[in-house]
Design a protein around this motif. Structure first.
Motif, PDB file in Angstrom:
ATOM      1  N   THR A   1       8.364   0.046  -4.676  1.00 20.63           N
ATOM      2  CA  THR A   1       9.210   1.195  -4.346  1.00 20.63           C
ATOM      3  C   THR A   1       8.701   2.487  -4.998  1.00 20.63           C
ATOM      4  O   THR A   1       9.089   3.573  -4.571  1.00 20.63           O
ATOM      5  CB  THR A   1      10.684   0.986  -4.786  1.00 20.63           C
ATOM      6  N   SER A   2       7.860   2.348  -6.018  1.00 18.03           N
ATOM      7  CA  SER A   2       7.483   3.596  -6.708  1.00 18.03           C
ATOM      8  C   SER A   2       5.988   3.919  -6.675  1.00 18.03           C
ATOM      9  O   SER A   2       5.621   5.086  -6.522  1.00 18.03           O
ATOM     10  CB  SER A   2       7.955   3.559  -8.164  1.00 18.03           C
ATOM     11  N   ASN A   3       5.116   2.927  -6.795  1.00 13.50           N
ATOM     12  CA  ASN A   3       3.690   3.269  -6.961  1.00 13.50           C
ATOM     13  C   ASN A   3       3.103   3.965  -5.731  1.00 13.50           C
ATOM     14  O   ASN A   3       2.551   5.064  -5.855  1.00 13.50           O
ATOM     15  CB  ASN A   3       2.875   2.030  -7.348  1.00 13.50           C
ATOM     16  N   PRO A   4       3.206   3.357  -4.510  1.00 14.26           N
ATOM     17  CA  PRO A   4       2.623   4.061  -3.360  1.00 14.26           C
ATOM     18  C   PRO A   4       3.292   5.421  -3.106  1.00 14.26           C
ATOM     19  O   PRO A   4       2.614   6.415  -2.846  1.00 14.26           O
ATOM     20  CB  PRO A   4       2.869   3.094  -2.185  1.00 14.26           C
TER      21      PRO A   4
ATOM     22  N   THR B   1       3.279   6.892 -12.334  1.00 13.76           N
ATOM     23  CA  THR B   1       2.933   5.472 -12.192  1.00 13.76           C
ATOM     24  C   THR B   1       1.437   5.267 -12.421  1.00 13.76           C
ATOM     25  O   THR B   1       0.629   6.199 -12.320  1.00 13.76           O
ATOM     26  CB  THR B   1       3.274   4.947 -10.785  1.00 13.76           C
ATOM     27  N   SER B   2       1.086   4.010 -12.673  1.00  9.72           N
ATOM     28  CA  SER B   2      -0.329   3.679 -12.896  1.00  9.72           C
ATOM     29  C   SER B   2      -1.145   3.992 -11.636  1.00  9.72           C
ATOM     30  O   SER B   2      -2.304   4.390 -11.710  1.00  9.72           O
ATOM     31  CB  SER B   2      -0.472   2.208 -13.287  1.00  9.72           C
ATOM     32  N   MET B   3      -0.496   3.844 -10.451  1.00  9.13           N
ATOM     33  CA  MET B   3      -1.235   4.090  -9.209  1.00  9.13           C
ATOM     34  C   MET B   3      -1.518   5.590  -9.044  1.00  9.13           C
ATOM     35  O   MET B   3      -2.595   5.993  -8.606  1.00  9.13           O
ATOM     36  CB  MET B   3      -0.435   3.555  -8.015  1.00  9.13           C
TER      37      MET B   3
HETATM   38  C1  LIG Z   1       5.979   1.936 -14.532  1.00  2.64           C
HETATM   39  C2  LIG Z   1       5.909   0.998 -13.326  1.00  2.64           C
HETATM   40  C3  LIG Z   1       7.014  -0.061 -13.469  1.00  2.64           C
HETATM   41  C4  LIG Z   1       6.212   1.790 -12.079  1.00  2.64           C
HETATM   42  O1  LIG Z   1       6.212   1.006 -10.943  1.00  2.64           O
HETATM   43  C5  LIG Z   1       4.578   0.340 -13.273  1.00  2.64           C
HETATM   44  O2  LIG Z   1       4.460  -0.839 -13.468  1.00  2.64           O
HETATM   45  C6  LIG Z   1       3.365   1.105 -12.941  1.00  2.64           C
HETATM   46  O3  LIG Z   1       3.307   2.324 -13.140  1.00  2.64           O
HETATM   47  O4  LIG Z   1       2.412   0.444 -12.487  1.00  2.64           O
END
Ligand SMILES: CC(C)(CO)C(=O)C(=O)O
Ligand SMILES: NC(=O)C1=CN([C@@H]2O[C@H](COP(=O)(O)OP(=O)(O)OC[C@H]3O[C@@H](n4cnc5c(N)ncnc54)[C@H](OP(=O)(O)O)[C@@H]3O)[C@@H](O)[C@H]2O)C=CC1
Length: 351
Positions: free
Chosen positions: A229-232, A291-293
């Motif tokens: 839900t967050s990285n892409p 995020t790491s991505m």
């Molecule tokens: C901080 C988090 C949980 C965000 O999805 C994460 O694992 C990432 O940045 O790869």
């Protein structure tokens, strides 16, 4: 009988950590400081800096200058007599797309009792190993397309992990971590085995909380939902976690991807303990985290889309579950990555 049957959490372990990035260096520094013998497989400038200046970690407990041995090949573990016992523990700490090459590099030094723990985001290559049910023993194509991982690593020696450690490299051989160190560990086939308990205890004695999970896949799905839900979306929008989980426009995409992924998780029998509303509130409360991505995108590094995205779509297809919002988001993320690569190529080379 295998060596792992005798693993003792209080005696020094022989640990090989492959991948000297943010997570590998953090764990190497704490395990070495706790008295374990740590070899750190590295390459390029990181290898050179580690050899010349050692490893430095800054975390919530202070600064750690830890005695790790940086190596380029596993045969450097040998002493002058040409022998070196197999490691008790191998931690594979790379981005998911680099895992097959890394696994092949460590394979020659594995013994029959070596525990192997990949610390990687996304659907793990061992997902169907020991899973039971109709897909038991099958391969997740997106994460092990040529079967190299299954070939290189003895699956019965693999323990799964979900990584809640957060860390970032601040230079070659330099790493910073600003949250408590937390890992969730589990047997692919489930249950609480003595080797799992010994490993968790060994990590705990090094200041790394490691929680043994009877059903690690449940935890895995929760982390996948967070990543998907967050990285892409962070690459498409360049937004922080706080914005992603609180902006009403972005929340539409977040909710759609979350619901699609929760459906896939339940098709695989996951018992999710997350309340969707609380999940979004927690995400928004993470603050201005990139995020790491997004960090990989900004450094022109490959994105972990296969393990975090394509693998979930592949699992969904097995149950004919459509994932329209997730597929669209993944395509848009790839479009942004391709445009950025094109722009980089068009830039004049700097001297
Ligand atoms: C901080 C988090 C949980 C965000 O999805 C994460 O694992 C990432 O940045 O790869
Ligand atoms: N960092 C974090 O806060 C979190 C990370 N994770 C996950 O943990 C995993 C590891 O992440 P992270 O440590 O941040 O990643 P990094 O990119 O910081 O580190 C990976 C390291 O592996 C090295 N590597 C890759 N292939 C090889 C190879 N064949 N031989 C030698 N070295 C190799 C890379 O070297 P090089 O630099 O030369 O490419 C790099 O140093 C990822 O799946 C990530 O998503 C999960 C939660 C949080």
């Amino acid at each position: 009988m295998t060596i792992s049957m005798f693993l003792d959490p209080v005696r020094p372990w022989r640990v090989l950590i492959a991948g000297a990035g943010a997570i590998g260096c953090t764990l190497a520094a704490r395990l070495a400081a706790a008295g374990h013998t740590v070899d750190l497989l590295a390459r390029g400038r990181t290898l050179q800096t580690l050899r010349e200046q050692g490893l430095v970690l800054d975390d919530l407990d202070g600064r750690w200058h830890s005695p790790v041995r940086a190596i380029a090949h596993v045969d450097e573990r040998q002493n002058e007599h040409g022998n070196e016992p197999a490691p008790d523990l191998v931690l594979l700490c790379s981005k998911s797309q680099d895992l097959p090459a890394l696994a092949e590099q460590v394979q020659p030094c594995l013994g029959p009792g070596t525990l192997i723990v990949p610390l990687v985001n996304g659907v793990p290559f061992w997902f169907f190993h020991g899973a039971g049910g109709r897909f038991d023993g099958q391969t997740v194509q997106a994460v092990d397309p040529q079967g190299r991982l299954a070939q290189a690593l003895p699956l019965d020696q693999v323990l799964g992990a979900v990584v809640f450690v957060t860390a970032e490299s601040t230079g070659a051989g330099r790493v910073r971590s600003r949250t408590p160190h937390l890992l969730m560990l589990g047997e692919p086939a489930g249950g609480l085995s003595p080797r799992l308990q010994a490993l968790c205890e060994m990590f705990a004695q090094a200041g790394i909380e490691a929680r043994p999970q009877e059903r690690l896949r449940d935890t895995l799905w929760t982390k996948l939902i967070a990543n998907l839900t967050s990285n892409p979306l962070s690459v498409v929008t360049r937004a922080t976690l706080q914005a992603i989980y609180s902006d009403p426009v972005l929340l539409e995409t977040v909710r759609a991807v979350m619901h699609e992924t929760m459906l896939v998780a339940s098709a695989y029998g996951a018992r999710l303990s997350i309340d969707p509303i609380e999940f979004l509130q927690l995400g928004a409360g993470m603050g201005a985290v990139r995020t790491s991505m997004l960090q990989d995108f900004e450094r022109d590094r490959p994105l972990e889309l296969a393990a975090i995205g394509d693998a979930v779509v592949e699992l969904a297809e097995r149950y004919a579950l459509p994932m329209p919002a997730t597929r669209t988001l993944l395509s848009q993320t790839r479009w942004h990555a391709a445009r950025r690569a094109e722009r980089r190529l068009a830039e004049p080379a700097t001297a």
